[in-house]
Design a protein around this motif. Structure first.
Motif, PDB file in Angstrom:
ATOM      1  N   GLY A  21     -17.538  41.062  24.183  1.00  0.00           N
ATOM      2  CA  GLY A  21     -18.782  40.301  24.183  1.00  0.00           C
ATOM      3  C   GLY A  21     -19.764  40.683  23.091  1.00  0.00           C
ATOM      4  O   GLY A  21     -20.949  40.432  23.213  1.00  0.00           O
ATOM      5  N   ARG A  22     -19.287  41.311  22.048  1.00  0.00           N
ATOM      6  CA  ARG A  22     -20.118  41.715  20.924  1.00  0.00           C
ATOM      7  C   ARG A  22     -19.479  41.220  19.631  1.00  0.00           C
ATOM      8  O   ARG A  22     -18.302  40.885  19.611  1.00  0.00           O
ATOM      9  N   PRO A  23     -20.247  41.202  18.547  1.00  0.00           N
ATOM     10  CA  PRO A  23     -19.624  40.850  17.260  1.00  0.00           C
ATOM     11  C   PRO A  23     -18.490  41.821  16.933  1.00  0.00           C
ATOM     12  O   PRO A  23     -18.520  42.989  17.309  1.00  0.00           O
ATOM     13  N   VAL A  24     -17.499  41.310  16.218  1.00  0.00           N
ATOM     14  CA  VAL A  24     -16.309  42.100  15.891  1.00  0.00           C
ATOM     15  C   VAL A  24     -16.132  42.164  14.381  1.00  0.00           C
ATOM     16  O   VAL A  24     -16.283  41.156  13.687  1.00  0.00           O
ATOM     17  N   ALA A  44      -6.833  36.017  14.166  1.00  0.00           N
ATOM     18  CA  ALA A  44      -8.142  35.530  13.734  1.00  0.00           C
ATOM     19  C   ALA A  44      -8.594  34.354  14.593  1.00  0.00           C
ATOM     20  O   ALA A  44      -9.767  34.265  14.961  1.00  0.00           O
ATOM     21  N   THR A  45      -7.682  33.476  14.922  1.00  0.00           N
ATOM     22  CA  THR A  45      -8.011  32.314  15.746  1.00  0.00           C
ATOM     23  C   THR A  45      -8.398  32.736  17.160  1.00  0.00           C
ATOM     24  O   THR A  45      -9.405  32.275  17.699  1.00  0.00           O
ATOM     25  N   ARG A  46      -7.627  33.630  17.766  1.00  0.00           N
ATOM     26  CA  ARG A  46      -7.913  34.083  19.132  1.00  0.00           C
ATOM     27  C   ARG A  46      -9.270  34.754  19.243  1.00  0.00           C
ATOM     28  O   ARG A  46      -9.962  34.622  20.261  1.00  0.00           O
ATOM     29  N   LEU A  47      -9.660  35.497  18.210  1.00  0.00           N
ATOM     30  CA  LEU A  47     -10.919  36.231  18.245  1.00  0.00           C
ATOM     31  C   LEU A  47     -12.041  35.529  17.496  1.00  0.00           C
ATOM     32  O   LEU A  47     -13.140  36.071  17.387  1.00  0.00           O
ATOM     33  N   ASP A  48     -11.772  34.342  16.969  1.00  0.00           N
ATOM     34  CA  ASP A  48     -12.735  33.581  16.187  1.00  0.00           C
ATOM     35  C   ASP A  48     -13.276  34.421  15.030  1.00  0.00           C
ATOM     36  O   ASP A  48     -14.494  34.556  14.837  1.00  0.00           O
ATOM     37  N   LEU A  49     -12.358  35.007  14.263  1.00  0.00           N
ATOM     38  CA  LEU A  49     -12.703  35.846  13.115  1.00  0.00           C
ATOM     39  C   LEU A  49     -12.467  35.084  11.821  1.00  0.00           C
ATOM     40  O   LEU A  49     -11.577  34.245  11.739  1.00  0.00           O
ATOM     41  N   GLN A  50     -13.266  35.421  10.823  1.00  0.00           N
ATOM     42  CA  GLN A  50     -13.161  34.780   9.517  1.00  0.00           C
ATOM     43  C   GLN A  50     -12.864  35.832   8.455  1.00  0.00           C
ATOM     44  O   GLN A  50     -13.544  36.853   8.404  1.00  0.00           O
ATOM     45  N   PRO A  51     -11.890  35.573   7.578  1.00  0.00           N
ATOM     46  CA  PRO A  51     -11.659  36.480   6.458  1.00  0.00           C
ATOM     47  C   PRO A  51     -12.508  36.049   5.265  1.00  0.00           C
ATOM     48  O   PRO A  51     -12.905  34.883   5.166  1.00  0.00           O
ATOM     49  N   PHE A  52     -12.771  36.972   4.362  1.00  0.00           N
ATOM     50  CA  PHE A  52     -13.472  36.636   3.135  1.00  0.00           C
ATOM     51  C   PHE A  52     -12.454  36.130   2.124  1.00  0.00           C
ATOM     52  O   PHE A  52     -11.527  36.843   1.766  1.00  0.00           O
ATOM     53  N   GLU A  53     -12.616  34.897   1.677  1.00  0.00           N
ATOM     54  CA  GLU A  53     -11.769  34.277   0.662  1.00  0.00           C
ATOM     55  C   GLU A  53     -10.277  34.595   0.868  1.00  0.00           C
ATOM     56  O   GLU A  53      -9.663  35.287   0.055  1.00  0.00           O
ATOM     57  N   PRO A  54      -9.689  34.091   1.934  1.00  0.00           N
ATOM     58  CA  PRO A  54      -8.308  34.450   2.261  1.00  0.00           C
ATOM     59  C   PRO A  54      -7.272  34.061   1.217  1.00  0.00           C
ATOM     60  O   PRO A  54      -6.220  34.688   1.140  1.00  0.00           O
ATOM     61  N   ASP A  55      -7.553  33.075   0.396  1.00  0.00           N
ATOM     62  CA  ASP A  55      -6.577  32.632  -0.602  1.00  0.00           C
ATOM     63  C   ASP A  55      -6.830  33.198  -1.995  1.00  0.00           C
ATOM     64  O   ASP A  55      -6.132  32.829  -2.942  1.00  0.00           O
TER      65      ASP A  55
END
Length: 77
Positions: A21-24, A44-55
């Protein structure tokens, strides 16, 4: 490492972090690319996480000296 083992390990990480329940911020040598290994995208999808410039090829980290692949990641909620 087999894909089954990787999915099991990343599933355990997702389960542990999902209920906090906290930012990850998840970072480390995950030994996989964004598009080449579906378990990283699943995590990433399960935890709603975003990578920096993945490509971005400019952020390649492997092999040392002449990096061509990105296997080290920082993912944030």
């Amino acid at each position: 490492m087999t894909r089954t083992m990787r999915r099991k390990q990343l599933g355990a990480v997702a389960t542990e972090l999902h209920h906090r329940g906290r930012p990850v911020i998840l970072l480390g040598d995950l030994n996989c690319t964004w598009t080449g290994e579906p378990t990283l995208l699943e995590l990433a999808t399960r935890l709603d996480l975003q990578p920096f410039e993945p490509d971005s090829r400019a952020l390649a980290t492997f092999p040392h000296g002449r990096p061509r692949r990105r296997i080290d990641w920082v993912l944030v909620s």
